[in-house]
Scaffold this motif. Structure first.
Motif, PDB file in Angstrom:
ATOM      1  N   GLY A   1       0.812  -1.222   0.000  1.00  0.00           N
ATOM      2  CA  GLY A   1       0.000   0.000   0.000  1.00  0.00           C
ATOM      3  C   GLY A   1       0.843   1.269   0.000  1.00  0.00           C
TER       4      GLY A   1
ATOM      5  N   GLY B   1      -1.918   3.164  -1.255  1.00  0.00           N
ATOM      6  CA  GLY B   1      -2.948   2.695  -0.322  1.00  0.00           C
ATOM      7  C   GLY B   1      -3.817   1.579  -0.868  1.00  0.00           C
ATOM      8  N   THR B   2      -3.630   1.213  -2.106  1.00  0.00           N
ATOM      9  CA  THR B   2      -4.494   0.156  -2.658  1.00  0.00           C
ATOM     10  C   THR B   2      -3.759  -1.177  -2.761  1.00  0.00           C
ATOM     11  OG1 THR B   2      -3.845   0.633  -4.932  1.00  0.00           O
ATOM     12  CG2 THR B   2      -5.754   1.845  -4.087  1.00  0.00           C
ATOM     13  N   ASP B   3      -4.573  -2.230  -2.951  1.00  0.00           N
ATOM     14  CA  ASP B   3      -4.001  -3.562  -3.180  1.00  0.00           C
ATOM     15  C   ASP B   3      -3.379  -3.610  -4.572  1.00  0.00           C
ATOM     16  OD1 ASP B   3      -5.285  -4.224  -0.824  1.00  0.00           O
ATOM     17  OD2 ASP B   3      -6.983  -5.198  -1.821  1.00  0.00           O
TER      18      ASP B   3
ATOM     19  N   SER C   1      -2.212  -7.833  -1.172  1.00  0.00           N
ATOM     20  CA  SER C   1      -3.061  -6.834  -0.520  1.00  0.00           C
ATOM     21  C   SER C   1      -2.205  -5.631  -0.123  1.00  0.00           C
ATOM     22  CB  SER C   1      -3.742  -7.424   0.708  1.00  0.00           C
ATOM     23  OG  SER C   1      -2.789  -7.527   1.739  1.00  0.00           O
ATOM     24  N   ALA C   2      -2.875  -4.524   0.153  1.00  0.00           N
ATOM     25  CA  ALA C   2      -2.166  -3.285   0.518  1.00  0.00           C
ATOM     26  C   ALA C   2      -1.331  -3.470   1.790  1.00  0.00           C
ATOM     27  CB  ALA C   2      -3.177  -2.156   0.712  1.00  0.00           C
ATOM     28  N   THR C   3      -1.747  -4.436   2.644  1.00  0.00           N
ATOM     29  CA  THR C   3      -1.038  -4.610   3.920  1.00  0.00           C
ATOM     30  C   THR C   3       0.135  -5.603   3.839  1.00  0.00           C
ATOM     31  OG1 THR C   3      -2.632  -6.285   4.544  1.00  0.00           O
ATOM     32  CG2 THR C   3      -3.049  -4.047   5.360  1.00  0.00           C
TER      33      THR C   3
END
Ligand SMILES: Nc1ncnc2c1ncn2[C@@H]1O[C@H](COP(=O)(O)OP(=O)(O)O)[C@@H](O)[C@H]1O
Ligand SMILES: CC(C)(COP(=O)(O)O)[C@@H](O)C(=O)NCCC(=O)O
Length: 410
Positions: free
Chosen positions: A244, A249-251, A258-260
């Motif tokens: 992200g 901030g996006t996937d 995923s963003a995380t």
């Protein structure tokens, strides 16, 4: 002055009732000890032990005297080897070895030992305790120890995911093949196909020593447990660069990120105009722990995939029964295998090598002792010349450091 030099190395100086057999695993970071001690005769009476054993479902033989004892586990930092020598000396454990029966007149005592330190410190043991180290191969000992624990000790293996610990039912007849990943100072990955049947298929130098070494330098922590403890309170996102962070901030959904997801461990430290003092030790510890655990989880999975192995057992003292470490490894295996492979952990995680060395006494001829695996409910027996002792482990460990044994003497 050699403060241990006065110690007698004559086996007869050991009281007959104190059966203490010692084996060592001297690793890059830690020395692990396994030794068997009989209870004091006054501690428990035979009836109590016999009924305890019967309640465990063992095939007890009422005609044989029943004795109780414990398989003890202890560890010392390798850098503090003198503390370990003092401990062995004070407990007279160095007398619990064997004599070379091919040289009957020899009063040399041999202690089973594995790990690199069995070579490095052989002279020190000779000098301080008067014993010789009988070296056993490290990989062989790890596998023997793992097979023994998995087959003999109830509730030894467990899974750990999302904070949930679940004991695994291991069918001894359906154990192989599996991947054993031993995370010590460095990491060894061993494909295990049976008793004594194994191949070290991979390894990585990014292991427990890396976590502790870098952690010490970066956080000024004084000991390993303090560093682990710190990681509890930390937030790795402060230092790790996430997908992200790179993708606004996006996937990055197209490739399944995923963003995380961590895109680059410690990656934020390059872009922030910050020095070491600007980062909290707890965040550093957390990032480091995730980096090492993720990497080991990923390499382990790739090796499991290479050989079509579904079960991966993680051992070694890096894990330390630490929830976040186990969770990270489990998530990595789960993520990369898309749920196909499973990470499992062992209660006696750090003692595989020492247990394997302990069990290797069975190879000796009988002026000393032998350790035999006996099927099913008598997983281990210890015998010494003219004085046979069977030790059945009930698998109930009061803590991580010892396992109760019931002993029969013929
Ligand atoms: N008290 C401790 N002191 C140092 N390292 C520890 C301690 N407890 C756990 N560890 C971790 O365990 C690792 C050593 O694991 P171990 O299985 O004993 O390997 P080795 O055989 O290389 O000593 C260390 O590198 C460190 O990550
Ligand atoms: C050399 C070792 C077997 C020693 O065992 P340890 O003391 O780390 O438990 C281990 O550190 C290792 O497998 N290191 C990784 C080496 C490699 O495959 O790159």
């Amino acid at each position: 002055m050699d403060h241990l030099a006065h110690v007698s190395n004559q086996p007869n100086s050991q009281p007959q009732s104190q059966i203490s057999h010692l084996a060592l695993d001297i690793g890059g970071s830690l020395i692990k000890l396994v030794y068997f001690c009989r209870y004091d005769d006054n501690c428990r009476d035979d009836d109590e032990l016999r009924s305890q054993n019967e309640s465990l479902g063992s095939e007890s033989d009422n005609s044989r005297p029943v004795l109780g004892g414990k398989l003890h586990f202890a560890k010392f930092e390798t850098s503090k080897i003198n503390d370990c020598l003092e401990f062995i000396h004070s407990m007279k454990l160095h007398l619990g070895g064997f004599h070379d029966c091919t040289a009957p007149s020899s009063d040399k005592i041999f202690i089973k030992a594995t790990g690199g330190g069995a070579y490095k410190f052989a002279d020190l043991f000779k000098e301080k305790l008067g014993v010789s180290l009988d070296k056993e191969d490290e990989m062989e000992c790890l596998v023997t120890g793992a097979n023994f624990l998995l087959k003999a000790v109830h509730q030894e293996a467990f899974t750990y995911l999302d904070g949930q610990k679940e004991f695994a039912q291991i069918d001894p007849n359906d154990l192989y093949p599996y991947l054993l990943v031993n995370i010590g100072s460095g990491v060894s990955m061993i494909k295990v196909d049976g008793d004594g049947k194994f191949e070290r298929v991979s390894g990585t130098s990014l292991g427990g020593g890396t976590f502790w070494g870098l952690g010490r330098l970066l956080t000024k922590c004084k000991n390993f447990d303090e560093l682990l403890e710190l990681s509890h309170q930390g937030n790795n996102r402060v230092i790790d660069m996430l997908v992200g962070d790179i993708y606004g901030g996006t996937d990055y959904a197209k490739i399944g990120l995923s963003a995380t997801t961590i895109a680059s461990s410690f990656g934020k430290a390059i872009s922030d105009n910050k020095g070491l003092v600007d980062y909290k030790p707890e965040d550093i510890s957390r990032s480091l722990l995730r980096m090492i655990s993720n990497n080991i989880g990923q390499i382990s999975y790739l090796n499991a995939l290479r050989f079509g192995l579904k079960r991966i057992f993680f051992a070694g003292f890096f894990i330390r029964g630490h929830a976040y470490t186990m969770d990270t490894i489990s998530v990595a295996v789960n993520f990369w295998s898309k749920g196909e492979a499973e990470a499992m952990f062992l209660r006696h995680e750090g003692f595989l090598g020492a247990l394997g060395a302990f069990m290797s006494y069975e190879k000796q001829c009988l002026d000393g002792l032998t350790v035999n695996k006996i099927p099913q409910r008598f997983p281990i027996s210890v015998s010494s010349a003219g004085n046979k002792i069977y030790c059945s482990m009930n698998g109930k460990s009061n803590d991580n450091e010892s396992i109760e044994c019931t002993v029969y003497r013929t």
